[in-house]
Write a protein that holds these residues in place. Sequence first.
Motif, PDB file in Angstrom:
ATOM      1  N   ASP A 241       0.832  -1.214   0.000  1.00 56.37           N
ATOM      2  CA  ASP A 241       0.000   0.000   0.000  1.00 56.37           C
ATOM      3  C   ASP A 241       0.862   1.257   0.000  1.00 56.37           C
ATOM      4  O   ASP A 241       0.592   2.209  -0.739  1.00 56.37           O
ATOM      5  CB  ASP A 241      -0.927   0.031   1.219  1.00 56.37           C
ATOM      6  CG  ASP A 241      -2.053  -0.972   1.150  1.00 56.37           C
ATOM      7  OD1 ASP A 241      -2.293  -1.537   0.051  1.00 56.37           O
ATOM      8  OD2 ASP A 241      -2.692  -1.216   2.198  1.00 56.37           O
ATOM      9  N   ARG A 242       1.895   1.281   0.811  1.00 54.08           N
ATOM     10  CA  ARG A 242       2.712   2.495   0.971  1.00 54.08           C
ATOM     11  C   ARG A 242       3.632   2.756  -0.221  1.00 54.08           C
ATOM     12  O   ARG A 242       3.775   3.881  -0.673  1.00 54.08           O
ATOM     13  CB  ARG A 242       3.547   2.388   2.259  1.00 54.08           C
ATOM     14  CG  ARG A 242       4.445   3.574   2.531  1.00 54.08           C
ATOM     15  CD  ARG A 242       3.595   4.834   2.724  1.00 54.08           C
ATOM     16  NE  ARG A 242       4.369   5.948   3.163  1.00 54.08           N
ATOM     17  CZ  ARG A 242       4.952   6.837   2.350  1.00 54.08           C
ATOM     18  NH1 ARG A 242       4.887   6.686   1.048  1.00 54.08           N
ATOM     19  NH2 ARG A 242       5.623   7.850   2.845  1.00 54.08           N
TER      20      ARG A 242
ATOM     21  N   SER B 201       2.473   3.680  -4.356  1.00 54.44           N
ATOM     22  CA  SER B 201       2.096   5.023  -4.838  1.00 54.44           C
ATOM     23  C   SER B 201       3.247   5.851  -5.289  1.00 54.44           C
ATOM     24  O   SER B 201       4.315   5.839  -5.199  1.00 54.44           O
ATOM     25  CB  SER B 201       1.363   5.784  -3.743  1.00 54.44           C
ATOM     26  OG  SER B 201       2.105   5.834  -2.548  1.00 54.44           O
TER      27      SER B 201
END
Length: 134
Positions: free
Chosen positions: A130-131, A134
């Motif tokens: 998730d981190r 991006s």
Amino acid sequence: MCAHNAVRSPMAEAMAKHFFGRSVYVQSAGARRGEVDGFALAVLDEIGIDAHKHKPKSIEDLEEWEGLNFDLIVSLSPEAHHKALDLTRTVAAAVEYWPTVDPTAVQGSREQMMEAYREVRDGLMRRIKDRLAS
């Protein structure tokens, strides 16, 4: 960064390098140096990630070898978080705290212990993806 660079942070380093190694520079360290944990290596092996060459290092080791040229420090234990915040006095890096249970505290059968390590692995994997995606 975790307490000993023996379980949580080596797992996170190995997974981050596996999934994002060409786009993100990743190194792990501990507030103190420990010994690599065999259960951590075993649960990474289960998902095809080899971390057997990992050598535990402290944040001081990392600073001496490479300098602390990081944009982000992710701390996984209270001790590591305090150390990371202390580092921001001299290093311009963002700090994120991802409280992560220490699976070495689990008692029981080998399978119960492995399950605790798997839960840590899977939780870290979700957060890393998730981190860093991006």
